[in-house]
Design an enzyme around this catalytic site. Structure first.
Site, mmCIF file in Angstrom:
data_model
loop_
_atom_site.group_PDB
_atom_site.id
_atom_site.type_symbol
_atom_site.label_atom_id
_atom_site.label_comp_id
_atom_site.label_asym_id
_atom_site.label_seq_id
_atom_site.Cartn_x
_atom_site.Cartn_y
_atom_site.Cartn_z
ATOM 1 N N ASP A 15 0.877 -1.171 0.000
ATOM 2 C CA ASP A 15 0.000 0.000 0.000
ATOM 3 C C ASP A 15 0.908 1.214 0.000
ATOM 4 O O ASP A 15 1.408 1.628 1.039
ATOM 5 C CB ASP A 15 -0.905 -0.034 1.227
ATOM 6 C CG ASP A 15 -1.968 1.045 1.212
ATOM 7 O OD1 ASP A 15 -2.252 1.576 0.123
ATOM 8 O OD2 ASP A 15 -2.511 1.373 2.279
ATOM 9 N N CYS A 74 -4.695 5.029 -2.844
ATOM 10 C CA CYS A 74 -5.972 5.748 -2.748
ATOM 11 C C CYS A 74 -5.991 6.837 -3.809
ATOM 12 O O CYS A 74 -6.577 7.890 -3.640
ATOM 13 C CB CYS A 74 -6.215 6.298 -1.341
ATOM 14 S SG CYS A 74 -4.938 7.407 -0.750
#
Length: 169
Positions: A15, A74
Site C-alpha cells: 500500500d 488511494c
C-alpha cells in the site's frame, strides 16, 4: 528493507504513498493541494516499493498458494497505478536469466483469472478501481503473482504448468 532476505514471504501488501486524489470526496482540502506533479513525484518511490515487495515475495507453487502481492493506492491516477505496474513488470519480466516471472491476477468479475499483458488486452479490466462515493474514498488495487521459471538441461525455459488454465505473462 534492502538487507532483508529475498523470496521469504508468501503474501505481500504494498500500500504505497500516493497523491490521494481518490479521497477528494472525504477530504476536500486535497483539491487545493492537487497538482499533476504529485503523481510523477510519487511514481519513483511507488516503483521502488513495488520492486522491493516483489523481490521479498516467494514464488507461487500454484498448488499451495503464496507468491501473491497486492498493490494498492488511494489514487485514481493511471500514472500512479497502471503505469507503475506496467513499468515494473516489464522491467522484471524482461530481465535475461531471471529465475522468476510475474503475472497480473484478474481482480475483475470476468471468468479469466489472469491477464497475459499483451498489447491487445484492455488492462483496465484486470484491476479493481473503486470510485469515491458518499460512504468511502476511491482506491485502486492490483494483484501480481510471482512464478518460478524452470530451465531444462539444454537451457530451454519451461513455463510452470497451471492447474486452472490461466493465461500468463
Amino acid at each position: 528493507y534492502a538487507k532483508m532476505d529475498q523470496n521469504c514471504f508468501d503474501y505481500v501488501l504494498c500500500d504505497v504513498p500516493c497523491s490521494g486524489d481518490g479521497t477528494v470526496r472525504k477530504s476536500p482540502k486535497i483539491v487545493g493541494k492537487w497538482s499533476p506533479k504529485n503523481g510523477a513525484k510519487n511514481k519513483i518511490i511507488q516503483k521502488e516499493l513495488l520492486t522491493v515487495g516483489l523481490g521479498l515475495l516467494k514464488p507461487s507453487d500454484r498448488g499451495e498458494g503464496g507468491g501473491f502481492l497486492v498493490y494498492s493506492t488511494c489514487s485514481l491516477n493511471p500514472l500512479e497505478n497502471e503505469q507503475v505496474i506496467s513499468e515494473v513488470m516489464n522491467e522484471l519480466n524482461g530481465k535475461e536469466g531471471s529465475a522468476f516471472r510475474y503475472e497480473l491476477v484478474d481482480l475483475s468479475d470476468e471468468p479469466s483469472k489472469t491477464n497475459n499483458g499483451g498489447a491487445d488486452n484492455d488492462l483496465r479490466n484486470t484491476f479493481l478501481r473503486v470510485l469515491p462515493a458518499k460512504s468511502h474514498g476511491g482506491f485502486f488495487v492490483a494483484g501480481i503473482r510471482k512464478l518460478a521459471v524452470l530451465a531444462t538441461d539444454d537451457n530451454r525455459v519451461v513455463e510452470p504448468r497451471t492447474e486452472t488454465g490461466d493465461v500468463t505473462i
